[in-house]
Design a protein around this motif. Structure first.
Motif, short mmCIF file in Angstrom:
data_model
loop_
_atom_site.label_atom_id
_atom_site.label_comp_id
_atom_site.label_asym_id
_atom_site.label_seq_id
_atom_site.Cartn_x
_atom_site.Cartn_y
_atom_site.Cartn_z
N PHE A 142 0.80 -1.23 0.00
CA PHE A 142 0.00 0.00 0.00
C PHE A 142 0.83 1.29 0.00
O PHE A 142 0.57 2.19 -0.81
N PRO A 143 1.84 1.45 0.88
CA PRO A 143 2.56 2.72 0.91
C PRO A 143 3.25 3.06 -0.41
O PRO A 143 3.23 4.22 -0.83
N ALA A 144 3.84 2.07 -1.07
CA ALA A 144 4.56 2.34 -2.32
C ALA A 144 3.61 2.88 -3.39
O ALA A 144 3.96 3.81 -4.13
N ILE A 145 2.42 2.29 -3.48
CA ILE A 145 1.46 2.73 -4.50
C ILE A 145 0.94 4.13 -4.16
O ILE A 145 0.85 5.00 -5.05
N ALA A 146 0.60 4.35 -2.90
CA ALA A 146 0.06 5.66 -2.51
C ALA A 146 1.09 6.76 -2.71
O ALA A 146 0.77 7.84 -3.26
N ILE A 147 2.33 6.52 -2.28
CA ILE A 147 3.36 7.56 -2.39
C ILE A 147 3.70 7.83 -3.85
O ILE A 147 3.91 8.98 -4.25
N SER A 148 3.73 6.80 -4.69
CA SER A 148 3.99 7.00 -6.12
C SER A 148 2.87 7.83 -6.74
O SER A 148 3.13 8.69 -7.61
N THR A 149 1.63 7.59 -6.32
CA THR A 149 0.51 8.37 -6.84
C THR A 149 0.64 9.84 -6.42
O THR A 149 0.40 10.75 -7.23
N VAL A 150 1.02 10.07 -5.18
CA VAL A 150 1.23 11.45 -4.71
C VAL A 150 2.28 12.14 -5.56
O VAL A 150 2.08 13.29 -6.02
N ASN A 151 3.39 11.47 -5.79
CA ASN A 151 4.46 12.06 -6.60
C ASN A 151 3.98 12.35 -8.02
O ASN A 151 4.34 13.37 -8.62
N GLY A 152 3.15 11.45 -8.56
CA GLY A 152 2.64 11.67 -9.91
C GLY A 152 1.71 12.87 -9.98
O GLY A 152 1.80 13.68 -10.92
N VAL A 153 0.83 13.01 -9.00
CA VAL A 153 -0.09 14.15 -8.98
C VAL A 153 0.67 15.46 -8.82
O VAL A 153 0.41 16.45 -9.52
N GLN A 154 1.62 15.48 -7.91
CA GLN A 154 2.37 16.71 -7.66
C GLN A 154 3.31 17.08 -8.80
O GLN A 154 3.74 18.23 -8.90
N ALA A 155 3.61 16.11 -9.68
CA ALA A 155 4.50 16.38 -10.81
C ALA A 155 3.76 16.95 -12.02
O ALA A 155 4.40 17.37 -12.99
N VAL A 156 2.42 16.95 -11.98
CA VAL A 156 1.66 17.51 -13.09
C VAL A 156 1.91 19.02 -13.18
O VAL A 156 1.80 19.73 -12.17
N LYS A 157 2.23 19.50 -14.35
CA LYS A 157 2.55 20.92 -14.52
C LYS A 157 1.29 21.77 -14.38
O LYS A 157 0.25 21.46 -14.95
N GLN A 158 1.43 22.83 -13.64
CA GLN A 158 0.30 23.73 -13.43
C GLN A 158 -0.14 24.36 -14.75
O GLN A 158 -1.33 24.67 -14.93
N ASP A 159 0.80 24.54 -15.67
CA ASP A 159 0.45 25.13 -16.97
C ASP A 159 -0.54 24.25 -17.72
O ASP A 159 -1.43 24.76 -18.41
N GLN A 160 -0.40 22.94 -17.60
CA GLN A 160 -1.33 22.04 -18.27
C GLN A 160 -2.73 22.17 -17.67
O GLN A 160 -3.72 22.17 -18.40
#
Length: 279
Positions: free
Chosen positions: A159-177
């Motif tokens: 569970f932690p690996a999947i949740a933390i990877s998802t957090v990193n993915g969401v936070q990596a989305v560019k605000q410009d997009q």
């Protein structure tokens, strides 16, 4: 008849890579066979490859309980080797499957809400840092020695690996997009489903790949108690009985299964995010 300027085409990179791997494997087995065959190491500690193969065959068939005794037994611990493997995979699919469902949801909430992230992140990191053997005893007290405690252990490992990877993915989305999508008239829901989610998906799949690998390495710990049938439980019992050949056979099966699972997840990732690495 003469042939002019014959050109030998170089082998494709994939073929060459597999040839190198095959050569390394053959060399490894040859060295193993040499060391064990010449008895440079006690066979109780390092049996020959043929002894390991024989142990795997015996664990997969009906065989005599002992030389000269007419009674036959089924595999090892009354289960065939493949049945032990299937039992472990069922626990993996149950525990990791629940983590694959809940992990992205929790991670997405953490990635989109600073309040939720601030509250949940310390607990997530605490859980991620715990070794599985550190809380297997507590899970057994809570849920008993049956499959429930094993499934919980595998869930907590993944569970932690999947949740933390998802957090990193969401936070990596560019605000410009996100701003561009909103400027073109996209609603908040459309922005999430059409922009944020696709951009996050590669990280989610990578987290699932890491989680499955870690959970699979935890299978032996999960099956230390009442782990029969189970490939990890069989490996543990074989080691306790100094049946090194069977222990190595189980380790080989565990390793090959891990490679297959990883390959399947990579293949699913290529299908799910074909744009990854092409932008």
């Amino acid at each position: 008849m003469r042939v002019k300027n014959a050109v030998i085409e170089p082998l494709p990179l994939v073929v060459r890579a597999w040839l190198v791997r095959l050569t390394a494997l053959v060399a490894f087995v040859a060295v193993w066979w040499l060391i064990s065959g010449l008895r440079w190491v006690d066979p109780r500690f390092l049996p020959t490859p043929s002894a390991v193969w024989q142990a795997a065959v015996q664990a997969s068939t009906w065989h005599q309980i002992a030389p000269g005794v007419p009674r036959e037994v089924l595999g090892e611990q009354n289960y065939f080797l493949w049945e032990h493997l299937v039992a472990s995979l069922q626990r993996i699919f149950a525990g990791v499957g629940a983590a694959i469902i809940l992990g992205p949801i929790v991670g997405f909430l953490m990635g989109t809400s600073k309040v939720i992230n601030t509250v949940v992140e310390p607990y997530m990191n605490f859980l991620r840092s715990l070794p599985p053997l550190g809380y297997i005893g507590l899970l057994i007290v809570w849920f008993g020695i049956g499959d429930t405690s094993k499934i919980w252990l595998l869930f907590l490992a993944a569970f932690p690996a999947i949740a933390i990877s998802t957090v990193n993915g969401v936070q990596a989305v560019k605000q410009d997009q996100i701003n561009a999508a909103r400027a073109l008239g996209a609603s908040r829901l459309q922005t999430v489903t059409k922009v944020v989610f696709p951009a996050t998906l590669p990280e989610v799949i990578n987290g699932i790949r890491i989680a499955v690998g870690f959970a699979w390495t935890t299978v032996v710990a999960a099956e230390l108690n009442n782990g029969i049938p189970g490939i990890g439980g069989l490996a543990y019992l074989a080691g306790q009985q100094l049946d090194t050949a069977l222990t190595i056979a189980c380790i080989v099966v565990i390793g090959i299964t891990a490679l297959v699972l990883d390959g399947v997840i990579k293949w699913i990732g290529v299908l799910a995010v074909p744009w990854k690495g092409k932008a």
